[in-house]
Scaffold this motif. Sequence first.
Motif, PDB file in Angstrom:
ATOM      1  N   LEU A 148       0.933  -1.126   0.093  1.00 36.30           N
ATOM      2  CA  LEU A 148       0.142   0.082   0.105  1.00 36.30           C
ATOM      3  C   LEU A 148       0.787   1.247  -0.064  1.00 36.30           C
ATOM      4  O   LEU A 148       0.691   2.013  -0.912  1.00 36.30           O
ATOM      5  CB  LEU A 148      -0.862  -0.093   1.417  1.00 36.30           C
ATOM      6  N   LEU A 152       1.423   1.794  -4.529  1.00 38.36           N
ATOM      7  CA  LEU A 152       0.215   2.480  -4.804  1.00 38.36           C
ATOM      8  C   LEU A 152       0.241   4.065  -4.534  1.00 38.36           C
ATOM      9  O   LEU A 152       1.015   4.519  -3.696  1.00 38.36           O
ATOM     10  CB  LEU A 152      -0.920   1.872  -3.857  1.00 38.36           C
ATOM     11  N   THR A 155      -4.419   8.193  -4.520  1.00 37.58           N
ATOM     12  CA  THR A 155      -5.814   7.805  -4.832  1.00 37.58           C
ATOM     13  C   THR A 155      -5.922   6.519  -4.424  1.00 37.58           C
ATOM     14  O   THR A 155      -7.128   5.985  -3.822  1.00 37.58           O
ATOM     15  CB  THR A 155      -6.170   8.386  -6.139  1.00 37.58           C
ATOM     16  N   GLN A 156      -5.236   5.579  -4.947  1.00 44.10           N
ATOM     17  CA  GLN A 156      -5.402   4.107  -4.651  1.00 44.10           C
ATOM     18  C   GLN A 156      -5.397   3.780  -3.385  1.00 44.10           C
ATOM     19  O   GLN A 156      -6.130   2.791  -2.986  1.00 44.10           O
ATOM     20  CB  GLN A 156      -4.157   3.363  -5.545  1.00 44.10           C
ATOM     21  N   ARG A 157      -4.293   4.408  -2.435  1.00 44.63           N
ATOM     22  CA  ARG A 157      -4.346   3.841  -1.152  1.00 44.63           C
ATOM     23  C   ARG A 157      -5.788   4.237  -0.378  1.00 44.63           C
ATOM     24  O   ARG A 157      -6.176   3.556   0.337  1.00 44.63           O
ATOM     25  CB  ARG A 157      -3.277   4.851  -0.357  1.00 44.63           C
ATOM     26  N   ALA A 159      -8.766   4.833  -1.671  1.00 45.45           N
ATOM     27  CA  ALA A 159      -9.684   4.075  -2.325  1.00 45.45           C
ATOM     28  C   ALA A 159      -9.774   2.591  -1.608  1.00 45.45           C
ATOM     29  O   ALA A 159     -10.783   1.947  -1.442  1.00 45.45           O
ATOM     30  CB  ALA A 159      -9.611   4.099  -3.795  1.00 45.45           C
ATOM     31  N   GLN A 160      -8.570   1.963  -1.650  1.00 43.64           N
ATOM     32  CA  GLN A 160      -8.430   0.895  -1.029  1.00 43.64           C
ATOM     33  C   GLN A 160      -8.803   0.732   0.422  1.00 43.64           C
ATOM     34  O   GLN A 160      -9.546  -0.301   0.675  1.00 43.64           O
ATOM     35  CB  GLN A 160      -7.117   0.185  -1.405  1.00 43.64           C
ATOM     36  N   TYR A 161      -8.265   1.552   1.016  1.00 47.76           N
ATOM     37  CA  TYR A 161      -8.699   1.685   2.648  1.00 47.76           C
ATOM     38  C   TYR A 161     -10.362   1.649   2.997  1.00 47.76           C
ATOM     39  O   TYR A 161     -10.709   1.103   3.670  1.00 47.76           O
ATOM     40  CB  TYR A 161      -8.134   3.038   3.139  1.00 47.76           C
ATOM     41  N   GLN A 164     -12.325  -1.543   1.894  1.00 46.51           N
ATOM     42  CA  GLN A 164     -11.873  -2.668   2.585  1.00 46.51           C
ATOM     43  C   GLN A 164     -12.702  -2.576   3.914  1.00 46.51           C
ATOM     44  O   GLN A 164     -13.005  -3.650   4.613  1.00 46.51           O
ATOM     45  CB  GLN A 164     -10.326  -2.820   3.042  1.00 46.51           C
ATOM     46  N   ARG A 225     -13.531   0.696  -6.089  1.00 46.31           N
ATOM     47  CA  ARG A 225     -12.792  -0.439  -6.303  1.00 46.31           C
ATOM     48  C   ARG A 225     -11.636  -0.553  -7.522  1.00 46.31           C
ATOM     49  O   ARG A 225     -10.587  -0.600  -7.519  1.00 46.31           O
ATOM     50  CB  ARG A 225     -13.359  -1.756  -6.220  1.00 46.31           C
ATOM     51  N   ALA A 228      -9.074   1.831  -6.755  1.00 46.33           N
ATOM     52  CA  ALA A 228      -7.892   1.230  -5.970  1.00 46.33           C
ATOM     53  C   ALA A 228      -7.065   0.400  -6.816  1.00 46.33           C
ATOM     54  O   ALA A 228      -5.861   0.168  -6.521  1.00 46.33           O
ATOM     55  CB  ALA A 228      -8.738   0.532  -5.020  1.00 46.33           C
TER      56      ALA A 228
END
Length: 230
Positions: A148, A152, A155-157, A159-161, A164, A225, A228
């Motif tokens: 992470l 990443l 934005t990806q971090r 979005a993934q957080y 999840q 997703r 992410a």
Amino acid sequence: MKREKTPPSIPSLSQIAPFDLLDDARLHRMVAASRLVRAERGEILIQAQDVATCMHVVLDGEVKCLLLAPSGSEKLIRIAGPGDTFGEEAALLGRPAMAMAQAARTTRLLHVPIALVRDAMVAVPSFGEAMTTRLAAASYEMMLHMQLCIQLSSTQRVAQYLAQLAPQGAEHAEIRLASDKQTIAAQLNLTPETFSRVLSRFVRDGLVRPQGRRGLMLDNLSQLRRAAAH
């Protein structure tokens, strides 16, 4: 940090996995040998390089596990909340603690001697298996955290957080952030300003709606997703 005069009770430990797999007699011995501690916000519970002899069980409150850089800056590794444990990997190996542990708010925790944990792992196979699974999960989570922070984008971090925190397969979900934005940003290796900027962009794009102080409505999880992943 001070030792509580009131001893920990059997129910408080027997309701926490994997201790719920132990019989009352073993739990009594474990509780009798353990130390109940109360810490106020900001108090240091463990210093990095302290000799690890206990497994720490959070009964209530919140503990931040941090790595300190030579410059004095902090890197948040994880947050341990009620029912979580920390410190068992260093204690089982007989090595010094790698991270500092600090109370994020008023917290009660139980210091369980690692010798009794090790004995229970041998004597109760289901407990030993559960402990092994917890350690494997912690190792896997650490690798995910490294991915992470290293691979990443911001934005990806974020979005993934957020994704999840929602039920798997859901398209809409109401979630509640476990910590304040500054703590979450540190966990994602972002500045608070960057975290807020990404979150505001998700709000503008219709992916997220604020719901009170820490609540969020995730309105388009499939798009979140995708954000992410790309």
